[in-house]
Motif scaffolding. Structure first.
Motif, PDB file in Angstrom:
ATOM      1  N   ALA A 291      -8.258   6.076  -3.088  1.00 23.12           N
ATOM      2  CA  ALA A 291      -9.515   5.362  -2.214  1.00 23.12           C
ATOM      3  C   ALA A 291     -10.419   6.475  -1.656  1.00 23.12           C
ATOM      4  O   ALA A 291     -11.449   6.570  -1.958  1.00 23.12           O
ATOM      5  CB  ALA A 291      -9.297   4.574  -1.263  1.00 23.12           C
ATOM      6  N   ALA A 292      -9.437   7.739  -1.152  1.00 20.69           N
ATOM      7  CA  ALA A 292     -10.234   8.760  -0.694  1.00 20.69           C
ATOM      8  C   ALA A 292     -11.093   9.480  -1.907  1.00 20.69           C
ATOM      9  O   ALA A 292     -12.063  10.051  -1.634  1.00 20.69           O
ATOM     10  CB  ALA A 292      -9.101   9.738  -0.024  1.00 20.69           C
ATOM     11  N   LEU A 293     -10.343   9.861  -2.720  1.00 16.19           N
ATOM     12  CA  LEU A 293     -10.973  10.213  -3.967  1.00 16.19           C
ATOM     13  C   LEU A 293     -12.205   9.707  -4.472  1.00 16.19           C
ATOM     14  O   LEU A 293     -13.397  10.202  -4.627  1.00 16.19           O
ATOM     15  CB  LEU A 293     -10.137  10.521  -5.229  1.00 16.19           C
ATOM     16  CG  LEU A 293      -9.119  11.636  -4.921  1.00 16.19           C
ATOM     17  CD1 LEU A 293      -8.046  11.433  -6.027  1.00 16.19           C
ATOM     18  CD2 LEU A 293      -9.565  12.898  -4.757  1.00 16.19           C
TER      19      LEU A 293
ATOM     20  N   MET B 151       0.874  -1.132   0.075  1.00 14.61           N
ATOM     21  CA  MET B 151       0.078  -0.144   0.018  1.00 14.61           C
ATOM     22  C   MET B 151       0.924   1.259  -0.117  1.00 14.61           C
ATOM     23  O   MET B 151       1.695   1.376   0.468  1.00 14.61           O
ATOM     24  CB  MET B 151      -0.834  -0.023   1.100  1.00 14.61           C
ATOM     25  CG  MET B 151      -1.739   1.133   1.204  1.00 14.61           C
ATOM     26  SD  MET B 151      -2.789   1.454   2.523  1.00 14.61           S
ATOM     27  CE  MET B 151      -2.083   1.027   3.733  1.00 14.61           C
ATOM     28  N   SER B 152       0.456   2.342  -0.488  1.00 12.15           N
ATOM     29  CA  SER B 152       1.129   3.628  -0.625  1.00 12.15           C
ATOM     30  C   SER B 152       0.244   4.791  -0.554  1.00 12.15           C
ATOM     31  O   SER B 152      -0.936   4.573  -0.428  1.00 12.15           O
ATOM     32  CB  SER B 152       1.692   3.759  -2.132  1.00 12.15           C
ATOM     33  OG  SER B 152       0.521   3.780  -2.967  1.00 12.15           O
ATOM     34  N   ALA B 153       0.934   5.912  -0.291  1.00 10.79           N
ATOM     35  CA  ALA B 153       0.213   7.215  -0.113  1.00 10.79           C
ATOM     36  C   ALA B 153      -0.766   7.389  -1.217  1.00 10.79           C
ATOM     37  O   ALA B 153      -1.813   7.695  -1.029  1.00 10.79           O
ATOM     38  CB  ALA B 153       1.107   8.156   0.147  1.00 10.79           C
ATOM     39  N   ASP B 154      -0.373   7.107  -2.535  1.00 10.63           N
ATOM     40  CA  ASP B 154      -1.200   7.076  -3.726  1.00 10.63           C
ATOM     41  C   ASP B 154      -2.525   6.250  -3.633  1.00 10.63           C
ATOM     42  O   ASP B 154      -3.511   6.692  -4.024  1.00 10.63           O
ATOM     43  CB  ASP B 154      -0.397   6.917  -4.976  1.00 10.63           C
ATOM     44  CG  ASP B 154       0.521   8.100  -5.419  1.00 10.63           C
ATOM     45  OD1 ASP B 154       0.213   9.222  -4.797  1.00 10.63           O
ATOM     46  OD2 ASP B 154       1.532   7.758  -6.238  1.00 10.63           O
TER      47      ASP B 154
ATOM     48  N   VAL C   4      -0.525   8.707   6.040  1.00 11.87           N
ATOM     49  CA  VAL C   4      -1.457   9.745   6.261  1.00 11.87           C
ATOM     50  C   VAL C   4      -1.509  10.133   7.744  1.00 11.87           C
ATOM     51  O   VAL C   4      -2.087   9.257   8.522  1.00 11.87           O
ATOM     52  CB  VAL C   4      -2.672   9.532   5.623  1.00 11.87           C
ATOM     53  CG1 VAL C   4      -3.605  10.777   5.873  1.00 11.87           C
ATOM     54  CG2 VAL C   4      -2.471   9.135   4.086  1.00 11.87           C
ATOM     55  N   LYS C   5      -1.261  11.180   8.200  1.00  8.57           N
ATOM     56  CA  LYS C   5      -1.078  11.536   9.627  1.00  8.57           C
ATOM     57  C   LYS C   5      -2.504  12.323   9.944  1.00  8.57           C
ATOM     58  O   LYS C   5      -2.731  12.023  11.251  1.00  8.57           O
ATOM     59  CB  LYS C   5      -0.009  12.565  10.269  1.00  8.57           C
ATOM     60  CG  LYS C   5       1.389  12.011   9.596  1.00  8.57           C
ATOM     61  CD  LYS C   5       1.534  10.642  10.532  1.00  8.57           C
ATOM     62  CE  LYS C   5       2.949  10.303   9.980  1.00  8.57           C
ATOM     63  NZ  LYS C   5       3.038   8.646  10.126  1.00  8.57           N
ATOM     64  N   GLN C   6      -3.221  12.759   8.848  1.00  2.00           N
ATOM     65  CA  GLN C   6      -4.480  13.400   9.192  1.00  2.00           C
ATOM     66  C   GLN C   6      -5.204  13.519   7.922  1.00  2.00           C
ATOM     67  O   GLN C   6      -4.592  13.602   6.743  1.00  2.00           O
ATOM     68  CB  GLN C   6      -4.436  14.711  10.010  1.00  2.00           C
ATOM     69  CG  GLN C   6      -3.580  15.910   9.017  1.00  2.00           C
ATOM     70  CD  GLN C   6      -3.479  17.349   9.786  1.00  2.00           C
ATOM     71  OE1 GLN C   6      -4.319  17.307  10.881  1.00  2.00           O
ATOM     72  NE2 GLN C   6      -2.682  17.981   9.079  1.00  2.00           N
ATOM     73  N   LYS C   7      -6.408  13.576   8.109  1.00  3.01           N
ATOM     74  CA  LYS C   7      -7.410  13.616   6.495  1.00  3.01           C
ATOM     75  C   LYS C   7      -7.021  14.757   5.901  1.00  3.01           C
ATOM     76  O   LYS C   7      -6.730  14.629   4.630  1.00  3.01           O
ATOM     77  CB  LYS C   7      -8.811  13.951   7.039  1.00  3.01           C
ATOM     78  CG  LYS C   7      -9.780  13.786   6.030  1.00  3.01           C
ATOM     79  CD  LYS C   7     -11.166  13.804   6.403  1.00  3.01           C
ATOM     80  CE  LYS C   7     -12.155  14.342   5.523  1.00  3.01           C
ATOM     81  NZ  LYS C   7     -13.503  14.402   6.023  1.00  3.01           N
TER      82      LYS C   7
END
Length: 185
Positions: free
Chosen positions: A9-11, A1-4, A42-45
């Motif tokens: 997923a968030a998008l 898993m990556s930040a991308d 990710v430290k915060q939304k």
């Protein structure tokens, strides 16, 4: 898993439910990972908002330098700003929701970070346009470009015309006015 992967997923989830309702827990469930896995990237939304704008910066910068194309600085600025906005257009409503989230009265820390975010993107616009002003001229240019960027971005957020045509026109007019007074040197 990556930040991308987390941002993607968030998008996806944000387009369905809106940014306000999106939680990091929902993202973890969607990706079938733990919150600890999310926390590694990710430290915060709000980090996801910055990552989204970083993607727009990277997209815009990938357009420069264009080989074999001769553009003046005003045209380069237009291309830079428009390509940045065009990249975000795929999640136009969600991007507006992200900005509203940042502007909530209880999010003063996000608003302060937003000013730094604007400054960072404006510096990349200056680089892409190959602006060379120094000292007081550079300071005036940065103030003008930051104001223009914030105004155009807010206008873009509300623009429901096809391909945000009104925003494109307004941007071109503002850049042309800046060229007349030799602002984009």
């Amino acid at each position: 898993m990556s930040a991308d992967t987390i941002l993607n997923a968030a998008l996806t989830l944000g387009d369905i439910n809106g940014w306000e309702r999106l939680t990091l827990t929902q993202i973890a469930r969607y990706l079938k990972v733990s919150l600890a896995d999310i926390h590694q990237h990710v430290k915060q939304k709000d980090d996801l908002v910055d990552a989204w704008f970083d993607r727009a910066d990277a997209h815009m910068l990938s357009r420069f330098p264009q080989q074999g194309v001769s553009l003046n600085r005003t045209q380069r600025l237009n291309l830079a700003m428009q390509s940045w906005l065009d990249f975000l257009a795929r999640h136009h409503k969600l991007t507006a929701d992200m900005l509203l989230y940042k502007l909530e009265p209880g999010h003063i820390h996000l608003q302060a970070a937003g000013v730094l975010r604007i400054s960072r993107t404006v510096q990349w616009f200056r680089e892409a346009a190959d602006l060379k002003a120094t000292h007081m001229a550079r300071i005036g240019q940065e103030i003008a470009l930051s104001s223009l960027f914030a105004t155009i971005f807010l206008h873009w957020l509300k623009d429901s015309t096809k391909h945000q045509a009104r925003t494109r026109e307004r941007l071109q007019q503002a850049l042309t006015q800046g060229k007349r007074i030799r602002l984009w040197t």
